[in-house]
Enzyme design. Structure first.
Site, PDB file in Angstrom:
ATOM      1  N   LEU A   1       1.079  -1.204  -0.072  1.00  0.00           N
ATOM      2  CA  LEU A   1      -0.083  -0.052  -0.049  1.00  0.00           C
ATOM      3  C   LEU A   1       0.968   1.177   0.152  1.00  0.00           C
ATOM      4  O   LEU A   1       0.721   2.339   0.725  1.00  0.00           O
ATOM      5  CB  LEU A   1      -1.084  -0.024   0.974  1.00  0.00           C
ATOM      6  CG  LEU A   1      -1.861  -1.266   1.316  1.00  0.00           C
ATOM      7  CD1 LEU A   1      -3.083  -1.238   2.224  1.00  0.00           C
ATOM      8  CD2 LEU A   1      -2.761  -1.225  -0.206  1.00  0.00           C
TER       9      LEU A   1
ATOM     10  N   THR B   1       8.000  -4.700 -18.527  1.00  0.00           N
ATOM     11  CA  THR B   1       7.352  -3.676 -19.497  1.00  0.00           C
ATOM     12  C   THR B   1       8.021  -3.607 -20.879  1.00  0.00           C
ATOM     13  O   THR B   1       9.215  -4.172 -20.875  1.00  0.00           O
ATOM     14  CB  THR B   1       7.849  -2.233 -18.673  1.00  0.00           C
ATOM     15  OG1 THR B   1       7.486  -1.182 -19.395  1.00  0.00           O
ATOM     16  CG2 THR B   1       9.013  -2.454 -18.068  1.00  0.00           C
ATOM     17  N   ASP B   2       7.703  -2.800 -21.851  1.00  0.00           N
ATOM     18  CA  ASP B   2       8.225  -2.903 -22.968  1.00  0.00           C
ATOM     19  C   ASP B   2       9.493  -1.991 -22.791  1.00  0.00           C
ATOM     20  O   ASP B   2      10.456  -1.967 -23.630  1.00  0.00           O
ATOM     21  CB  ASP B   2       7.580  -2.324 -24.157  1.00  0.00           C
ATOM     22  CG  ASP B   2       6.802  -0.855 -23.752  1.00  0.00           C
ATOM     23  OD1 ASP B   2       7.224  -0.569 -22.867  1.00  0.00           O
ATOM     24  OD2 ASP B   2       6.230  -0.617 -24.573  1.00  0.00           O
ATOM     25  N   GLU B   3       9.758  -1.429 -21.668  1.00  0.00           N
ATOM     26  CA  GLU B   3      10.915  -0.349 -21.549  1.00  0.00           C
ATOM     27  C   GLU B   3      12.180  -1.074 -21.379  1.00  0.00           C
ATOM     28  O   GLU B   3      13.291  -0.330 -21.447  1.00  0.00           O
ATOM     29  CB  GLU B   3      10.565   0.539 -20.483  1.00  0.00           C
ATOM     30  CG  GLU B   3       9.455   1.410 -20.620  1.00  0.00           C
ATOM     31  CD  GLU B   3       9.259   2.626 -19.638  1.00  0.00           C
ATOM     32  OE1 GLU B   3      10.508   2.918 -18.912  1.00  0.00           O
ATOM     33  OE2 GLU B   3       8.377   3.186 -19.388  1.00  0.00           O
TER      34      GLU B   3
ATOM     35  N   TYR C   1      14.133   3.267 -13.460  1.00  0.00           N
ATOM     36  CA  TYR C   1      13.061   2.281 -13.165  1.00  0.00           C
ATOM     37  C   TYR C   1      12.969   1.199 -14.434  1.00  0.00           C
ATOM     38  O   TYR C   1      13.155   0.162 -14.139  1.00  0.00           O
ATOM     39  CB  TYR C   1      11.669   3.192 -13.737  1.00  0.00           C
ATOM     40  CG  TYR C   1      10.557   2.135 -14.107  1.00  0.00           C
ATOM     41  CD1 TYR C   1       9.668   1.276 -13.234  1.00  0.00           C
ATOM     42  CD2 TYR C   1      10.090   2.191 -15.574  1.00  0.00           C
ATOM     43  CE1 TYR C   1       9.011   0.526 -13.886  1.00  0.00           C
ATOM     44  CE2 TYR C   1       9.085   1.304 -15.843  1.00  0.00           C
ATOM     45  CZ  TYR C   1       8.473   0.475 -15.246  1.00  0.00           C
ATOM     46  OH  TYR C   1       7.576  -0.268 -15.442  1.00  0.00           O
TER      47      TYR C   1
ATOM     48  N   LYS D   1      13.624  -2.934 -13.829  1.00  0.00           N
ATOM     49  CA  LYS D   1      12.516  -3.990 -14.270  1.00  0.00           C
ATOM     50  C   LYS D   1      13.183  -4.902 -15.209  1.00  0.00           C
ATOM     51  O   LYS D   1      12.994  -6.228 -15.347  1.00  0.00           O
ATOM     52  CB  LYS D   1      11.728  -3.300 -15.327  1.00  0.00           C
ATOM     53  CG  LYS D   1      10.641  -2.324 -14.512  1.00  0.00           C
ATOM     54  CD  LYS D   1       9.564  -3.126 -13.329  1.00  0.00           C
ATOM     55  CE  LYS D   1       8.729  -4.193 -14.041  1.00  0.00           C
ATOM     56  NZ  LYS D   1       7.757  -4.983 -13.137  1.00  0.00           N
TER      57      LYS D   1
END
Ligand code: NAD
Ligand code: DAU
Length: 340
Positions: free
Chosen positions: A44, A129-131, A156, A160
């Site tokens: 959270l 992610t595609d990043e 980021y 990932k």
């Protein structure tokens, strides 16, 4: 070994299930797998909202805990059959201002999830992610494919990418039963107001102008969040262990086009936006080739009319001011410091 079988009742653990995409996936599973028990495992953070899970209490429980906490994640993994791992720090701008939470949650946290599924022999699906592939130039005809070399740009995306590589290593070295998906930019209800589309919709509702980084020529490949959820369920049902699937819906649009469409749909002059400071290292273009998921697993997106999806998203933010308003001022204060 717990073997995933779509015809059996399941207990599914959804890390990050109180966030934007995780909560959409929980609602999707709740509707489409009536026999399943769903445990949301979420710390959270500022990006979450447990009110996105209201009304599902008969089959959805919430465990408030950190994926980096070894005992808690081990216990949660042990009591479930399937683990879908969404939990992450997800916003590029935050990763540039403060990388540590990204290294901790996305790398150390994924390591903890992997060690738990290894110990308890559970089926894992890792959300990415595609990043991780870096960016394409505007005039490059190619798109990202599952074998495109990794070349992430931001703190980021590099964390990932690291998390995906950990999953691949645990599959190969320890025979962990896992799949990976790399999806493009999601939009839809319950997305935090820090992200492009909700930020601009809520700026307009608040009587201010949308803010575009740099020139606004950067391209993102948009997909409705529910299509991401259906793609993930398709991979759980039919995906081959050890494989990576790309999820995308051929939704390439420049940031300018997106903002102009939002302005138009909200009855404003489509040129009434501000160009603000660019994001350092700003990726130019993302584009997904989802043909492996289309051809091998038979998945297709349903929300293919971007303008219609955007219109529904605008309506949702107009009708749910109470949901986003508490986050809005703090988010804009952060952007103001960055001149964005
Ligand atoms: P989000 O920021 O809206 O939600 C992330 C959730 O994870 C929040 O509920 C947060 O409380 C939880 N969380 C964060 N750190 C945690 C920790 N240490 N322990 C437990 N819970 C923690 O993110 P999102 O946009 O819903 O993205 C979800 C996943 O999908 C991420 O893995 C992201 O990389 C990936 N992804 C996002 C997009 C996109 O367009 N948003 C596209 C492709 C992939
Ligand atoms: O491609 C998938 C990724 O999409 C996910 O992995 C990330 O979790 C998700 O946040 C998203 O990353 P982006 O950086 O592409 O999303 P964001 O919404 O932050 O920005 C989208 C584009 O819009 C990007 O080119 C930056 C630009 N932008 C963003 C904001 C917030 C603006 O021009 N103005 C803004 O105010």
């Amino acid at each position: 070994m717990s073997v995933y079988n779509i015809y059996r009742m399941h207990k599914i653990l959804v890390t990050g299930g109180a966030g934007f995409i995780g909560s959409n996936f929980v609602r999707y599973i709740y509707r489409n797998r009536p026999g399943w028990q769903i445990e949301v495992y979420d710390k959270l953070t500022y990006a979450s909202d447990k009110s996105s899970l209201i009304g599902l209490e008969d089959r959805v429980s919430l465990t408030v805990a950190d994926i980096c906490d070894e005992n808690s994640i081990n216990e949660a993994v042990a009591r479930n059959d399937l683990i879908v791992h969404f939990a992450a720090e997800s916003h590029n701008d935050n990763s540039l201002a403060s990388p540590w939470p990204f290294v901790n949650t996305n790398l150390v946290g994924t390591y903890r999830v992997l060690e738990a599924v290894r110990q308890y022999h559970k089926r894992l699906h890792h959300i990415s992610t595609d990043e991780v592939y870096g960016d394409l130039s505007l005039n490059d005809p190619s798109k990202f494919k599952p074998d495109t070399p990794y070349n992430p740009s931001s703190p980021y995306s590099s964390t990932k990418a690291g998390s995906d590589l950990l999953v691949r290593a645990w599959i190969r070295s320890f025979d962990v039963q896992a799949t990976i998906s790399n999806c493009s930019n999601n939009y839809g209800p319950y997305q935090h107001v820090e992200k492009l589309i909700p930020r601009q919709i809520t700026e307009i509702i608040e009587g201010r102008k949308p803010k575009i980084y740099g020139t606004g020529d950067n391209i993102r490949d948009w997909i409705h969040v529910e299509d991401h959820s259906s793609g993930v369920l398709t991979i759980l049902d039919k995906g081959k262990i050890g494989e990576t699937y790309l999820i995308g819906a051929n939704g390439e649009k420049s940031n300018k086009e997106v903002v102009e469409t939002i302005l138009e749909l909200m009855g404003k002059d489509s040129k009434d936006y501000e160009l603000v400071n660019d994001r350092p290292g700003h990726d130019m273009r993302y584009a997904i080739d989802a043909s492996k998921l289309n051809n091998e697993l038979g998945w297709q997106p349903k929300f293919t009319d971007f303008k219609k999806g955007l219109q529904a998203t605008i309506k949702w933010y107009e009708a749910n001011r109470d949901w986003w308003l508490p986050q809005k001022n703090a988010t804009e204060a952060k952007y103001k410091e960055l001149g964005r």
